[in-house]
Write a protein that holds these residues in place. Structure first.
Motif, PDB file in Angstrom:
ATOM      1  N   GLY A 167       2.899 -82.035 -28.087  1.00 52.58           N
ATOM      2  CA  GLY A 167       2.689 -82.524 -26.731  1.00 52.58           C
ATOM      3  C   GLY A 167       3.768 -82.060 -25.771  1.00 52.58           C
ATOM      4  N   GLY A 168       3.944 -82.778 -24.682  1.00 56.61           N
ATOM      5  CA  GLY A 168       4.962 -82.457 -23.684  1.00 56.61           C
ATOM      6  C   GLY A 168       4.852 -81.043 -23.151  1.00 56.61           C
ATOM      7  N   ALA A 169       5.989 -80.347 -23.137  1.00 56.80           N
ATOM      8  CA  ALA A 169       6.037 -78.975 -22.627  1.00 56.80           C
ATOM      9  C   ALA A 169       5.171 -78.041 -23.464  1.00 56.80           C
ATOM     10  N   HIS A 170       5.033 -78.338 -24.753  1.00 60.02           N
ATOM     11  CA  HIS A 170       4.197 -77.502 -25.617  1.00 60.02           C
ATOM     12  C   HIS A 170       2.721 -77.635 -25.235  1.00 60.02           C
ATOM     13  N   ARG A 171       2.311 -78.832 -24.884  1.00 61.98           N
ATOM     14  CA  ARG A 171       0.921 -79.038 -24.452  1.00 61.98           C
ATOM     15  C   ARG A 171       0.687 -78.352 -23.108  1.00 61.98           C
ATOM     16  N   THR A 172       1.673 -78.427 -22.232  1.00 64.85           N
ATOM     17  CA  THR A 172       1.583 -77.736 -20.948  1.00 64.85           C
ATOM     18  C   THR A 172       1.438 -76.234 -21.177  1.00 64.85           C
ATOM     19  N   ALA A 173       2.223 -75.697 -22.101  1.00 70.97           N
ATOM     20  CA  ALA A 173       2.140 -74.270 -22.421  1.00 70.97           C
ATOM     21  C   ALA A 173       0.781 -73.920 -23.011  1.00 70.97           C
ATOM     22  N   LEU A 174       0.211 -74.809 -23.817  1.00 71.21           N
ATOM     23  CA  LEU A 174      -1.100 -74.566 -24.404  1.00 71.21           C
ATOM     24  C   LEU A 174      -2.154 -74.406 -23.315  1.00 71.21           C
ATOM     25  N   PHE A 175      -2.153 -75.306 -22.343  1.00 67.11           N
ATOM     26  CA  PHE A 175      -3.161 -75.265 -21.287  1.00 67.11           C
ATOM     27  C   PHE A 175      -2.781 -74.314 -20.155  1.00 67.11           C
ATOM     28  N   ASP A 194      -9.586 -87.303 -30.148  1.00 65.96           N
ATOM     29  CA  ASP A 194      -8.787 -86.889 -28.988  1.00 65.96           C
ATOM     30  C   ASP A 194      -8.315 -85.451 -29.150  1.00 65.96           C
ATOM     31  N   GLY A 195      -7.897 -85.097 -30.351  1.00 62.00           N
ATOM     32  CA  GLY A 195      -7.466 -83.733 -30.615  1.00 62.00           C
ATOM     33  C   GLY A 195      -8.611 -82.751 -30.466  1.00 62.00           C
ATOM     34  N   GLU A 196      -9.782 -83.119 -30.982  1.00 61.51           N
ATOM     35  CA  GLU A 196     -10.950 -82.250 -30.854  1.00 61.51           C
ATOM     36  C   GLU A 196     -11.337 -82.084 -29.389  1.00 61.51           C
ATOM     37  N   GLU A 197     -11.245 -83.154 -28.617  1.00 62.85           N
ATOM     38  CA  GLU A 197     -11.538 -83.076 -27.189  1.00 62.85           C
ATOM     39  C   GLU A 197     -10.546 -82.145 -26.499  1.00 62.85           C
ATOM     40  N   SER A 198      -9.286 -82.185 -26.927  1.00 62.49           N
ATOM     41  CA  SER A 198      -8.291 -81.276 -26.356  1.00 62.49           C
ATOM     42  C   SER A 198      -8.648 -79.821 -26.640  1.00 62.49           C
ATOM     43  N   VAL A 199      -9.112 -79.535 -27.840  1.00 67.23           N
ATOM     44  CA  VAL A 199      -9.510 -78.170 -28.182  1.00 67.23           C
ATOM     45  C   VAL A 199     -10.706 -77.749 -27.334  1.00 67.23           C
ATOM     46  N   LEU A 223      -1.467 -73.288 -29.947  1.00 69.44           N
ATOM     47  CA  LEU A 223      -2.354 -74.378 -30.381  1.00 69.44           C
ATOM     48  C   LEU A 223      -1.632 -75.327 -31.319  1.00 69.44           C
ATOM     49  N   ARG A 224      -0.951 -74.775 -32.299  1.00 67.79           N
ATOM     50  CA  ARG A 224      -0.261 -75.596 -33.298  1.00 67.79           C
ATOM     51  C   ARG A 224       0.722 -76.560 -32.618  1.00 67.79           C
ATOM     52  N   TYR A 225       1.584 -76.019 -31.763  1.00 69.76           N
ATOM     53  CA  TYR A 225       2.594 -76.864 -31.136  1.00 69.76           C
ATOM     54  C   TYR A 225       2.030 -77.712 -30.003  1.00 69.76           C
ATOM     55  N   GLY A 226       1.087 -77.166 -29.250  1.00 65.53           N
ATOM     56  CA  GLY A 226       0.509 -77.922 -28.147  1.00 65.53           C
ATOM     57  C   GLY A 226      -0.293 -79.128 -28.602  1.00 65.53           C
ATOM     58  N   LEU A 227      -0.978 -78.979 -29.743  1.00 67.02           N
ATOM     59  CA  LEU A 227      -1.785 -80.091 -30.255  1.00 67.02           C
ATOM     60  C   LEU A 227      -0.960 -81.132 -30.997  1.00 67.02           C
ATOM     61  N   THR A 228       0.176 -80.730 -31.551  1.00 70.62           N
ATOM     62  CA  THR A 228       0.948 -81.672 -32.371  1.00 70.62           C
ATOM     63  C   THR A 228       2.175 -82.246 -31.666  1.00 70.62           C
ATOM     64  N   ALA A 278      -6.369 -75.121 -35.309  1.00 73.99           N
ATOM     65  CA  ALA A 278      -6.575 -76.492 -34.824  1.00 73.99           C
ATOM     66  C   ALA A 278      -6.986 -77.412 -35.968  1.00 73.99           C
ATOM     67  N   VAL A 279      -7.884 -76.946 -36.829  1.00 74.44           N
ATOM     68  CA  VAL A 279      -8.302 -77.748 -37.989  1.00 74.44           C
ATOM     69  C   VAL A 279      -7.099 -78.060 -38.872  1.00 74.44           C
ATOM     70  N   SER A 280      -6.213 -77.083 -39.041  1.00 76.15           N
ATOM     71  CA  SER A 280      -5.079 -77.267 -39.951  1.00 76.15           C
ATOM     72  C   SER A 280      -4.042 -78.263 -39.451  1.00 76.15           C
ATOM     73  N   VAL A 281      -3.988 -78.488 -38.139  1.00 78.92           N
ATOM     74  CA  VAL A 281      -2.962 -79.392 -37.611  1.00 78.92           C
ATOM     75  C   VAL A 281      -3.496 -80.753 -37.178  1.00 78.92           C
ATOM     76  N   LEU A 282      -4.807 -80.863 -37.004  1.00 73.97           N
ATOM     77  CA  LEU A 282      -5.378 -82.150 -36.599  1.00 73.97           C
ATOM     78  C   LEU A 282      -5.897 -82.891 -37.824  1.00 73.97           C
ATOM     79  N   GLU A 283      -5.746 -84.188 -37.801  1.00 68.26           N
ATOM     80  CA  GLU A 283      -6.291 -85.001 -38.888  1.00 68.26           C
ATOM     81  C   GLU A 283      -7.801 -85.094 -38.735  1.00 68.26           C
TER      82      GLU A 283
END
Length: 132
Positions: free
Chosen positions: A26-34, A102-107, A19-24, A92-97
């Motif tokens: 993106g790219g391959a980290h976001r792919t790994a998150l989902f 958009d970040g909340e929608e991703s979660v 979550l930490r890396y996927g939300l902040t 997620a709260v700790s890494v999103l402003e």
């Protein structure tokens, strides 16, 4: 192409880190998150007896009420699963402003992806009736 992971390896995956890396990042980290991250969350939830609809509902709560209120719920998922869910949401709260819609929608989408995977596992398991 990365090597496939076993269920045991996925269960042991550090979901908050994905979550930490996927939300902040993106790219391959976001792919790994989902990908692996959603599968790991589904497996962990399954192990704790969580129904897919509970994960979906938590996604709806995040979308409707916001990430911070969802993270402050005393029991975001039922029973023992409340602990991992609080950790996921807290990360997620700790890494999103604040106000990062958009970040909340991703979660919310990530929770719904985990719910869909959990439902697929339940419906494909031998001896389970469809829709249970």
């Amino acid at each position: 192409m990365p090597e496939a992971m076993t269920d045991e390896e996925l269960r042991a995956l550090d979901v908050p880190m994905t979550l930490r890396y996927g939300l902040t990042l993106g790219g391959a980290h976001r792919t790994a998150l989902f990908g692996d991250g959603a599968v790991a969350a589904a497996l962990q939830a399954e192990e704790l007896g969580v129904l897919p609809r509970a994960l979906s509902f938590l996604g709806e709560v995040v979308r409707r009420d916001g990430l911070r209120p969802a993270a402050e719920l005393p029991e975001p998922l039922p029973g023992e699963a409340a602990g991992p869910a609080r950790e996921w949401l807290g990360t997620a709260v700790s890494v999103l402003e604040e106000g990062d819609l958009d970040g909340e929608e991703s979660v919310a989408r990530w929770l719904e992806a985990a719910a869909a995977l959990l439902e697929l596992r339940r419906s494909a398991a031998p001896g389970t009736a469809k829709g249970t």
